[in-house]
Enzyme design. Structure first.
Site, PDB file in Angstrom:
ATOM      1  N   ASP A  58      16.176 -50.762 -18.620  1.00 34.63           N
ATOM      2  CA  ASP A  58      15.659 -49.507 -19.160  1.00 34.63           C
ATOM      3  C   ASP A  58      14.538 -49.822 -20.137  1.00 34.63           C
ATOM      4  O   ASP A  58      14.720 -50.618 -21.075  1.00 34.63           O
ATOM      5  CB  ASP A  58      16.768 -48.726 -19.869  1.00 34.63           C
ATOM      6  N   ASP A  84      21.653 -36.959 -12.425  1.00 29.17           N
ATOM      7  CA  ASP A  84      22.226 -37.236 -13.741  1.00 29.17           C
ATOM      8  C   ASP A  84      23.013 -36.013 -14.175  1.00 29.17           C
ATOM      9  O   ASP A  84      22.469 -34.901 -14.202  1.00 29.17           O
ATOM     10  CB  ASP A  84      21.114 -37.537 -14.752  1.00 29.17           C
TER      11      ASP A  84
END
Length: 243
Positions: free
Chosen positions: A8, A129
C-alpha cells in the site's frame, strides 16, 4: 490458492492503514521497489499494490513508486487506487501492470468496467470494499446503499478476471479474514474471488486450506507479513502457489 502480499503506497512509502484511515498509517519502508523484490525472493508469485493517495484523489498519485515496483520484480502486479477512466486503465497496462483493479468505478460507473473488460480481457479486477456488508468507495470514505454480494453479482456476465472482497472493519487489525462473507460471495458468482482485510497469520492459512474455502482464488496479506506474524515459508508450503 494464491497469496498476494500487499504493498500500500502513501506519499511514495510502503504503509499499512488500520480500517482504511489515512491518519492511522504505519510506515514499513520508503523503498517500494526493494519491498517488491523482497517478496519475490520469499517465493510469492503475485503482488497486490494500492495507491492510497490515488484512491482518495480519484487519480494516480504514486506513479513513480509503482514504476519502481515494476522495475524490481518480474511477478505479475495488480494495481488499484484512483483508476477511473479507460485512458488510465490503458496507460497502466501499457506500463507493465498485469491487472487493474476498479473499485469506486465499479460501484459508480459499471459501464466503464464492462467496456474495460471488453477492451482488455482477463486484465480487469473488481475491488469490492465493504463495511458491515455495505460497499464503500472513494478510498472507503463514502458508504453506499449497495450490498457487496449484489455488486459482485452485477458483474457476473461482464468478463471480470477476479473480485477482491475487502472487509474494511478488519483491514489492518489482524483479527482474521471475514471468510464467511467472502465465501458467500464466491458461492454466488463464477468469477474468482480473493479475500482481503484482517489477515492474522497461520490461523488464516489453515482456514484457507479448509474445504469450505476451496472456492476462493486467493487472499491478500498485509500487516501480518510486515509485522513478522506470518512465516512466509510455512504459509507457501501449506498453500502451494499456482505458476
Amino acid at each position: 490458492m494464491i497469496l498476494y502480499p500487499a504493498i500500500d503506497l502513501k506519499d511514495g512509502q510502503c504503509v499499512r492503514l488500520q480500517q482504511g484511515e489515512m491518519e492511522r498509517a504505519t510506515v514499513f519502508s520508503d523503498d517500494p521497489g526493494d519491498m517488491a523484490a523482497r517478496f519475490r525472493r520469499l517465493g510469492f508469485k503475485r503482488l497486490h499494490v494500492v495507491d492510497l493517495n490515488g484512491a482518495f484523489a480519484g487519480e494516480s498519485r504514486n506513479a513513480d513508486a509503482v514504476d519502481a515496483i515494476l522495475a524490481s520484480t518480474d511477478v505479475p502486479v495488480q494495481l488499484g487506487g484512483g483508476i477511473r477512466t479507460m485512458e488510465a486503465i490503458g496507460r497502466w497496462l501499457e506500463r507493465g501492470i498485469a491487472r487493474v483493479i476498479l473499485g469506486t468505478a465499479a460501484a459508480k460507473d459499471p459501464d466503464l468496467v464492462r467496456e474495460a473488460c471488453r477492451a482488455f480481457p482477463g486484465r480487469i479486477v473488481v475491488g469490492i470494499d465493504a463495511r458491515d456488508g455495505m460497499v464503500a468507495v472513494a478510498g472507503w470514505a463514502d458508504e453506499t446503499n449497495m450490498r457487496a454480494r449484489d455488486l459482485a453479482m452485477a458483474f457476473e456476465d461482464a468478463g471480470v478476471a477476479a473480485i477482491v472482497h475487502t472487509d474494511i472493519g478488519r483491514d489492518g487489525m489482524l483479527t482474521g479474514l471475514n471468510l464467511p462473507e467472502t465465501i458467500e460471495i464466491a458461492n454466488a458468482v463464477t468469477t474468482p474471488v480473493i479475500a482481503s482485510g484482517g489477515f492474522s497469520g497461520m490461523d488464516d492459512i489453515a482456514r484457507l486450506a479448509a474445504p469450505e474455502a476451496g472456492k476462493l482464488d486467493g487472499a491478500i496479506i498485509g500487516r501480518a507479513l510486515y509485522d513478522g506474524r506470518l512465516d512466509p515459508e510455512a504459509a507457501l508450503a501449506a498453500l502451494p502457489q499456482a505458476a
